[in-house]
Design a protein around this motif. Structure first.
Motif, PDB file in Angstrom:
ATOM      1  N   ASP A 131       0.595  -1.438  -0.277  1.00 46.22           N
ATOM      2  CA  ASP A 131       0.129   0.020   0.079  1.00 46.22           C
ATOM      3  C   ASP A 131       0.876   1.187   0.038  1.00 46.22           C
ATOM      4  OD1 ASP A 131      -2.360  -1.748   0.028  1.00 46.22           O
ATOM      5  OD2 ASP A 131      -2.393  -1.846   2.085  1.00 46.22           O
ATOM      6  N   LYS A 132       2.218   1.253   0.483  1.00 47.10           N
ATOM      7  CA  LYS A 132       2.721   2.718   0.777  1.00 47.10           C
ATOM      8  C   LYS A 132       2.984   2.721  -0.488  1.00 47.10           C
ATOM      9  CE  LYS A 132       5.661   1.017   4.491  1.00 47.10           C
ATOM     10  NZ  LYS A 132       6.839   2.167   5.552  1.00 47.10           N
ATOM     11  N   ILE A 133       3.811   1.308  -1.206  1.00 45.47           N
ATOM     12  CA  ILE A 133       4.261   2.182  -2.479  1.00 45.47           C
ATOM     13  C   ILE A 133       3.609   1.814  -3.667  1.00 45.47           C
ATOM     14  CG2 ILE A 133       5.534   0.092  -4.373  1.00 45.47           C
ATOM     15  CD1 ILE A 133       6.557  -1.624  -2.419  1.00 45.47           C
ATOM     16  N   HIS A 134       2.513   1.479  -3.628  1.00 42.55           N
ATOM     17  CA  HIS A 134       1.597   2.619  -4.713  1.00 42.55           C
ATOM     18  C   HIS A 134       1.202   4.045  -4.531  1.00 42.55           C
ATOM     19  CE1 HIS A 134       0.267  -1.842  -5.665  1.00 42.55           C
ATOM     20  NE2 HIS A 134      -0.423  -1.067  -6.597  1.00 42.55           N
ATOM     21  N   ASP A 135       1.344   4.157  -3.091  1.00 44.39           N
ATOM     22  CA  ASP A 135       1.011   5.748  -2.037  1.00 44.39           C
ATOM     23  C   ASP A 135       1.155   6.433  -3.428  1.00 44.39           C
ATOM     24  OD1 ASP A 135      -0.799   5.074  -1.523  1.00 44.39           O
ATOM     25  OD2 ASP A 135       0.138   5.196   0.798  1.00 44.39           O
ATOM     26  N   ILE A 136       3.392   6.158  -3.260  1.00 43.99           N
ATOM     27  CA  ILE A 136       4.212   7.025  -3.332  1.00 43.99           C
ATOM     28  C   ILE A 136       4.819   7.409  -4.699  1.00 43.99           C
ATOM     29  CG2 ILE A 136       4.436   7.951  -1.230  1.00 43.99           C
ATOM     30  CD1 ILE A 136       7.500   5.776  -1.834  1.00 43.99           C
ATOM     31  N   SER A 137       4.584   5.533  -5.907  1.00 49.96           N
ATOM     32  CA  SER A 137       4.710   5.389  -7.043  1.00 49.96           C
ATOM     33  C   SER A 137       3.906   6.044  -7.886  1.00 49.96           C
ATOM     34  CB  SER A 137       5.122   3.989  -6.986  1.00 49.96           C
ATOM     35  OG  SER A 137       5.056   3.782  -8.983  1.00 49.96           O
ATOM     36  N   THR A 138       3.968   6.767  -8.556  1.00 46.37           N
ATOM     37  CA  THR A 138       3.374   7.452  -9.711  1.00 46.37           C
ATOM     38  C   THR A 138       3.426   7.376 -11.034  1.00 46.37           C
ATOM     39  OG1 THR A 138       4.560   9.636  -9.293  1.00 46.37           O
ATOM     40  CG2 THR A 138       2.477  10.128  -8.339  1.00 46.37           C
ATOM     41  N   ARG A 139       5.119   6.996 -11.474  1.00 44.41           N
ATOM     42  CA  ARG A 139       5.569   6.805 -13.139  1.00 44.41           C
ATOM     43  C   ARG A 139       6.173   5.515 -12.960  1.00 44.41           C
ATOM     44  NH1 ARG A 139      11.117   7.268 -13.515  1.00 44.41           N
ATOM     45  NH2 ARG A 139      12.345   8.129 -12.313  1.00 44.41           N
ATOM     46  N   LYS A 140       6.541   5.624 -14.093  1.00 40.93           N
ATOM     47  CA  LYS A 140       6.872   4.567 -14.630  1.00 40.93           C
ATOM     48  C   LYS A 140       8.401   4.344 -14.235  1.00 40.93           C
ATOM     49  CE  LYS A 140       6.956   1.615 -19.043  1.00 40.93           C
ATOM     50  NZ  LYS A 140       6.899   1.026 -20.417  1.00 40.93           N
ATOM     51  N   ILE A 141       8.949   2.734 -13.739  1.00 43.88           N
ATOM     52  CA  ILE A 141      10.311   2.555 -13.147  1.00 43.88           C
ATOM     53  C   ILE A 141      10.243   1.206 -13.271  1.00 43.88           C
ATOM     54  CG2 ILE A 141      10.085   5.080 -11.781  1.00 43.88           C
ATOM     55  CD1 ILE A 141      10.252   2.870  -8.969  1.00 43.88           C
ATOM     56  N   SER A 142      11.174   0.972 -13.724  1.00 40.62           N
ATOM     57  CA  SER A 142      12.486  -0.429 -13.464  1.00 40.62           C
ATOM     58  C   SER A 142      13.102  -0.535 -12.644  1.00 40.62           C
ATOM     59  CB  SER A 142      13.001  -0.730 -14.491  1.00 40.62           C
ATOM     60  OG  SER A 142      11.803  -1.024 -15.914  1.00 40.62           O
ATOM     61  N   ILE A 143      13.235  -1.424 -11.545  1.00 42.85           N
ATOM     62  CA  ILE A 143      14.375  -1.874 -10.997  1.00 42.85           C
ATOM     63  C   ILE A 143      14.773  -2.859 -10.862  1.00 42.85           C
ATOM     64  CG2 ILE A 143      14.517  -2.039  -7.731  1.00 42.85           C
ATOM     65  CD1 ILE A 143      11.748  -0.420  -7.446  1.00 42.85           C
ATOM     66  N   MET A 144      16.152  -2.806 -10.960  1.00 39.71           N
ATOM     67  CA  MET A 144      16.644  -4.624 -11.397  1.00 39.71           C
ATOM     68  C   MET A 144      16.869  -5.363  -9.618  1.00 39.71           C
ATOM     69  SD  MET A 144      19.655  -6.034 -13.016  1.00 39.71           S
ATOM     70  CE  MET A 144      19.476  -5.948 -14.919  1.00 39.71           C
ATOM     71  N   GLU A 145      16.796  -6.777  -9.381  1.00 39.09           N
ATOM     72  CA  GLU A 145      16.918  -7.171  -8.539  1.00 39.09           C
ATOM     73  C   GLU A 145      18.636  -7.595  -9.321  1.00 39.09           C
ATOM     74  OE1 GLU A 145      14.189  -8.289  -9.442  1.00 39.09           O
ATOM     75  OE2 GLU A 145      14.610 -10.525 -10.080  1.00 39.09           O
ATOM     76  N   ILE A 146      19.252  -7.916  -8.298  1.00 37.23           N
ATOM     77  CA  ILE A 146      20.873  -8.059  -8.608  1.00 37.23           C
ATOM     78  C   ILE A 146      20.480  -9.865  -8.583  1.00 37.23           C
ATOM     79  CG2 ILE A 146      23.259  -7.932  -8.397  1.00 37.23           C
ATOM     80  CD1 ILE A 146      22.838  -5.786 -10.393  1.00 37.23           C
ATOM     81  N   CYS A 147      20.412 -10.312  -7.508  1.00 37.34           N
ATOM     82  CA  CYS A 147      21.032 -11.045  -7.167  1.00 37.34           C
ATOM     83  C   CYS A 147      20.050 -12.826  -7.245  1.00 37.34           C
ATOM     84  CB  CYS A 147      20.404 -11.501  -5.510  1.00 37.34           C
ATOM     85  SG  CYS A 147      21.007 -13.667  -4.741  1.00 37.34           S
ATOM     86  N   GLY A 148      19.996 -13.901  -7.748  1.00 35.47           N
ATOM     87  CA  GLY A 148      19.201 -15.016  -8.162  1.00 35.47           C
ATOM     88  C   GLY A 148      18.408 -15.049  -7.349  1.00 35.47           C
ATOM     89  N   GLY A 149      18.418 -15.286  -5.922  1.00 32.99           N
ATOM     90  CA  GLY A 149      17.927 -15.694  -4.737  1.00 32.99           C
ATOM     91  C   GLY A 149      17.174 -15.091  -4.945  1.00 32.99           C
TER      92      GLY A 149
END
Ligand code: SF4
Length: 363
Positions: A18-36
């Motif tokens: 819910d907190k992420i939805h509240d503040i995320s307003t634009r298209k973004i890409s986030i990379m998780e580096i680790c396969g785990g």
């Protein structure tokens, strides 16, 4: 929090969502580096908890997947020699070399033994002085201290029959390569918490400053990853680019000083080929000259080895986050965990294996 269940608690995950939805307003890409971390994301279906405009891109942090074909071919070649015992972690056995894998070599009579620790290889070398014992050492900064310790132990025991194929990779140079690739657009990075536990955060601070990108050291439980995504999105919303530490229960700014010292004592950086990606400057570790008598790549002669991927494997694009596994034409057809065409379908940290295993369950 004290217990693992709390890090998997759906209500807590939903609250962060819910907190992420509240503040995320634009298209973004986030990379998780680790396969785990990729496996956790797929296993717990975390993308369902994120806004549709937030894309998670799976990174190259699977050590089995990026081990060069050339090293696998050399391990196979050594394993077939009468006087050699090859020791390896289990995941490596099924990874395709250019013509076969170690499992096939074992079926053809090679003496290949699974170990759970590099010190097991030293023990085998001590027990079989008439044989040459070669340990296939793979991994990132996380496994390097234990492998360095094994070399020091062999040295202390004055073993002349212990060798290492040293296929250690370093994460920060790979991040530089990704951030320098104009095809890859990233707005934030989730760094691998276990690597940061060893190495600390200073290398990542340099990267964050230079490339103006938020980097969050992140753990491996679903709540760790959701919290790290929240911290990244918050930085983006506030136009900040810095390193934050979500995984403070193990990561410190300076890292593990003793582990870093032992890595530095035994290994030195060199340029290294990453499978499917290409050569990355200063991204590998080899044994220092003081320990070169243990370096299998120097002390054995090899026949010429090939470097081809089988069939339509697009592992290089998968490992750089350019494509997702289900966009590979072989995924789930010619390529399955029982018959892998590429390393990402073999490894317990491979993105293709994660999709195959969890996407079907979650669907
Ligand atoms: S699904 Fe198989 S063939 Fe396709 S990229 Fe992954 S490992 Fe390679």
């Amino acid at each position: 929090m004290k217990y693992i269940d709390e890090y998997r608690n759906q209500e807590l995950i939903k609250a962060v969502s819910d907190k992420i939805h509240d503040i995320s307003t634009r298209k973004i890409s986030i990379m998780e580096i680790c396969g785990g971390q990729t496996h956790t994301i797929l296993k717990y279906n975390l993308e369902e908890f994120l806004p549709a405009h937030l894309t998670l891109i799976h990174g190259p942090g699977c050590p089995v997947c990026v081990t060069p074909v050339n090293f696998i071919d050399k391990a196979i070649e050594l394993s077939m020699r009468e006087d050699v015992i090859l020791t390896s972690y289990g995941d490596m056995l099924r990874v395709p070399g250019s013509t076969k894998n170690l499992l096939t070599a074992r079926a053809n009579g090679a003496d290949i033994r699974l170990v759970y620790s590099p010190l097991d290889s030293v023990k085998i070398a001590k027990s079989y002085p008439e044989k040459k014992v070669v340990f296939f050492a793979i991994g990132f900064e996380t496994t390097a201290p234990a492998n360095a310790r094994a070399v020091l132990e062999a040295d202390k025991l004055n073993l002349n029959n212990y060798f290492m194929i040293c296929s250690h990779m370093l994460v920060p140079p790979a991040i530089v390569a990704l951030l320098s690739n104009t095809q890859i657009k990233l707005d934030g990075i989730l760094a691998a918490g276990h690597v940061c536990t060893v190495m600390g955060l200073s290398e990542y601070e340099i990267l964050s400053d230079k490339y103006h990108i938020p980097i969050v050291a992140t753990g491996f439980e679903p709540l760790d990853i959701m919290n790290a995504i929240y911290l990244t999105v918050k930085q983006i919303a506030e136009k900040r680019c810095e390193v934050e530490n979500q995984y403070s229960r193990t990561v410190t700014k300076e890292g593990n000083i003793k582990a870093k010292e032992i890595i530095d004592k035994v290994f030195i950086k060199e340029d290294r080929e990453w499978r499917g990606i290409g050569t990355i400057i200063n991204s590998g570790l080899r044994l220092r000259d003081e320990y070169k008598k243990y370096d299998a790549l120097i002390n054995f002669n090899f026949e010429k080895t090939g470097r081809i991927e089988k069939g339509n494997c697009i592992a290089g694009e998968i490992l750089q986050g350019l494509k997702k596994p289900d966009k590979c034409s072989s995924y789930g057809k010619e390529c399955k965990p029982e018959h892998p065409l590429g390393a990402p379908m073999v490894s317990s940290e491979g993105a293709c294996a994660a999709y195959y295993r969890y996407r079907r369950i979650n669907n």
